[in-house]
Design a protein around this motif. Sequence first.
Motif, PDB file in Angstrom:
ATOM      1  N   SER A 182      13.019  52.888  54.926  1.00  6.80           N
ATOM      2  CA  SER A 182      13.303  54.312  55.036  1.00  6.80           C
ATOM      3  C   SER A 182      14.176  54.646  56.240  1.00  6.80           C
ATOM      4  N   TYR A 183      14.282  53.708  57.172  1.00  9.57           N
ATOM      5  CA  TYR A 183      15.091  53.916  58.364  1.00  9.57           C
ATOM      6  C   TYR A 183      16.088  52.766  58.475  1.00  9.57           C
ATOM      7  N   PRO A 184      17.218  52.852  57.777  1.00  5.27           N
ATOM      8  CA  PRO A 184      18.164  51.733  57.682  1.00  5.27           C
ATOM      9  C   PRO A 184      18.678  51.211  59.014  1.00  5.27           C
ATOM     10  N   HIS A 185      18.630  52.024  60.082  1.00  6.01           N
ATOM     11  CA  HIS A 185      19.188  51.553  61.347  1.00  6.01           C
ATOM     12  C   HIS A 185      18.428  50.371  61.924  1.00  6.01           C
ATOM     13  N   VAL A 186      17.254  50.031  61.350  1.00  8.21           N
ATOM     14  CA  VAL A 186      16.528  48.865  61.865  1.00  8.21           C
ATOM     15  C   VAL A 186      17.289  47.589  61.598  1.00  8.21           C
ATOM     16  N   GLY A 187      18.303  47.641  60.739  1.00 13.66           N
ATOM     17  CA  GLY A 187      19.106  46.448  60.491  1.00 13.66           C
ATOM     18  C   GLY A 187      19.790  45.939  61.738  1.00 13.66           C
TER      19      GLY A 187
END
Length: 289
Positions: A182-187
Amino acid sequence: MTLPALRQTAIRQLVQAITDGPSGYRKARELVELFAGLGDDFERLWDESRIRYTARVIEDTQRRGQFELLLHTVLEAEAVEETRAALQQVFSEILAPYGWTLTQDTGSAITLRPLVIPWKPLTPDVLDVPNFQHVFLRDDERTLLQERWVEAVALQQAGLSRPMFLGLGAILEHVLLACAQSYPHVGHARHAEPHLGAILAWRLDVLLAVARDQGWITLTVLDFPYRVRHYRDYITPAHELKEGDFLNDALISDTWRTVRRTLDELHDRTRTTPPQARVTRGPRSIRFI
């Protein structure tokens, strides 16, 4: 009620218990002698290792309806009562997730029976069911996780620690994976760098590290017992030793509080940040095993 077909993980656990478990190391010749009473078709092939041979016997006895006879054969071969009891306990723990256990009434033989889980009152601060009202979970996921939590509590109350740890690990991994998606920036999280590929390929230990790195939780990976972090792995005696007295009541109680605290922190710290829109390919849910 029929015992369902065992998965490969359970077969590997049974193989380890029979070949290298409480009875000690069994040579190939000893295994052939042990299984001789099951029928003429259970001879060891010339190119079979003792591990593969034992696995084949387990699989074949399942197909033939001789699985209970196999367990009886292995247990009755133990002359020392303490060793037989330890082996029976290991077998019961392996079969518990399938709804079966080995029991023995006074003066009777050991029997494979459906598992009956005794329910006890829940401890409010530890075992009560979380609401799972995380902003990144769907309604059907919340319902499923609540059901899985109740099952884990039942296993805890029944004294079945191995499947209980498996249940807690699966619940935690599901919530963390839903959060990460749900929080793509964790990539871009530093802990994810050595784990290339899609988020779906991440294991629980990686997800915990990412959650800590993103500030979603305050606990570190090492705050969770090895059995929770690596719940999907086949647990060997060497893994057991890494936690020493992991069956200690204090450690089990602390594990429940740690998992509960993590779920609460994920709920509170992500609640003010709505999830970003995402594109998914196929089902997102983790399959509970």
